[in-house]
Design an enzyme around this catalytic site. Structure first.
Site, short mmCIF file in Angstrom:
data_model
loop_
_atom_site.label_atom_id
_atom_site.label_comp_id
_atom_site.label_asym_id
_atom_site.label_seq_id
_atom_site.Cartn_x
_atom_site.Cartn_y
_atom_site.Cartn_z
CB SER A 1 -0.92 0.01 1.23
OG SER A 1 -0.14 0.02 2.42
N GLY A 2 2.13 1.13 0.35
CA GLY A 2 3.00 2.31 0.48
C GLY A 2 3.18 2.75 1.92
CE LYS A 3 1.73 -2.37 5.93
NZ LYS A 3 1.70 -2.97 4.57
CB SER A 4 7.26 0.33 4.30
OG SER A 4 6.78 -0.81 4.98
CG HIS B 1 12.15 -2.15 3.40
ND1 HIS B 1 11.11 -1.59 4.10
CD2 HIS B 1 11.57 -2.93 2.46
CE1 HIS B 1 9.95 -2.00 3.61
NE2 HIS B 1 10.21 -2.83 2.62
NE ARG C 1 16.37 1.42 6.79
CZ ARG C 1 16.29 0.09 6.66
NH1 ARG C 1 15.22 -0.45 6.14
NH2 ARG C 1 17.29 -0.68 7.04
CD GLU D 1 17.95 -8.31 9.92
OE1 GLU D 1 17.43 -9.45 9.82
OE2 GLU D 1 18.92 -7.94 9.26
#
Length: 313
Positions: free
Chosen positions: A155-158, A192, A196, A204
């Site tokens: 959805s693009g939430k990250s 990811h 960034r 992690e």
């Protein structure tokens, strides 16, 4: 220092002549045009101030001695002079908001530095979207402050979570997935990490409560769903979901008591089809309840759909 903006746009203006993109069309339909960046500092045009070139831009001295760092154009990331501390920075925030985080990390920009967006164009959807982003880029860098971002898969939430913290000088990225050698998970973590800023720290871990209890700066949690999967495995709760309640309670307590500025992403399970398996339904119900508890303890909650954000309060 008084900074007057007579234009904020990239050299071609916004909307760009002949451009058919949605961003330019919205402004054109509203009869709005933003002129190329033009800045006046304490009554003196920027171009008339004493100037020193730096990689990616230049710095100027205002008539009252104020020191200002300026991006040369769209995509430019001006390097600060050695040990410089600027009274204002004029940056391409539409394209490189993380550069503000870099300047804050190097102490070239401080809490006293005025932050101004220039070279704005159709890389951002609208002036309202720029204003929305500026609000959290100018927010204090420390907490306590909690944001929960909900959305479906891809959805693009990250990306929205990363965007909200892009201007922070220090960010701890808590990847809450499996700690084994799962190739798919490692591929996701690597993708990811590449996206960034290089100075963000990554941990992690499934000990999310421990992270929230000890952290004091900015923390990005990605995400609550993978944490819950690990927690249900640890508690052997797939047949009896009540067994995961103590771990969930500990997480809620840590979320409520954190000193950090936290942005966490979680899956909005209510929009998905009813799972075909019992374990799937158990997970859906448990995560839905956990999302509600986290939202109740959050200053901000938002839903992300197709990269668009709706604030829920």
């Amino acid at each position: 220092m008084n900074i007057e903006l007579r234009g904020i746009a990239a050299p071609e203006g916004w909307p760009a002549p002949g451009c058919r993109c949605a961003s330019c069309n919205r402004l054109r339909a509203a009869g709005v045009r933003h002129e190329p960046a033009s800045v006046v500092i304490d009554g003196v045009p920027l171009e008339a101030c004493p100037r020193t070139d730096v990689p990616g831009g230049y710095e100027v001295r205002g008539p009252n001695g104020h020191r200002v760092l300026v991006a040369a154009g769209p995509g430019a990331r001006p390097e600060p002079a050695a040990e410089a501390e600027y009274d204002a920075v004029l940056l391409d925030l539409a394209g490189s908001p993380e550069h503000l985080g870099y300047l804050r990390r190097t102490a070239a920009a401080t809490s006293k530095t005025e932050v101004v967006a220039i070279h704005v164009n159709h890389r951002i959807s609208s002036p309202a979207e720029l204003e929305r982003r500026m609000a959290f880029w100018n927010r204090p860098q420390h907490g306590p402050h909690r944001t929960l971002l909900l959305g479906g898969s891809r959805s693009g939430k990250s990306a929205e979570a990363e965007l909200r913290l892009a201007a922070c000088p220090e960010v701890l990225y808590a990847a809450t997935g499996p700690v084994d050698d799962d190739p798919e998970w490692q591929e996701r973590v690597t993708a990811h990490r590449i996206r960034r800023p290089a100075w963000w720290r990554t941990v992690e871990t499934t000990d999310l409560a421990g992270v929230l209890k000890s952290a004091t700066g900015a923390v990005l949690v990605d995400g609550i769903g993978t944490w819950l999967t690990a927690a249900m495995d640890e508690a052997a709760a797939w047949d009896d979901p009540a067994l995961v309640r103590p771990l969930s309670d500990d997480l809620i307590s840590a979320w409520r008591g954190t000193r950090a500025r936290v942005v966490a992403v979680s899956d909005e399970v209510g929009l998905s089809p009813v799972p075909a398996t019992r374990s799937g339904r158990v997970f859906r119900d448990t995560l839905g309840g956990l999302n509600q508890r986290l939202a109740a303890e959050s200053e901000e909650t938002a839903l992300v759909v197709a990269g668009r954000v709706t604030e829920l309060g």
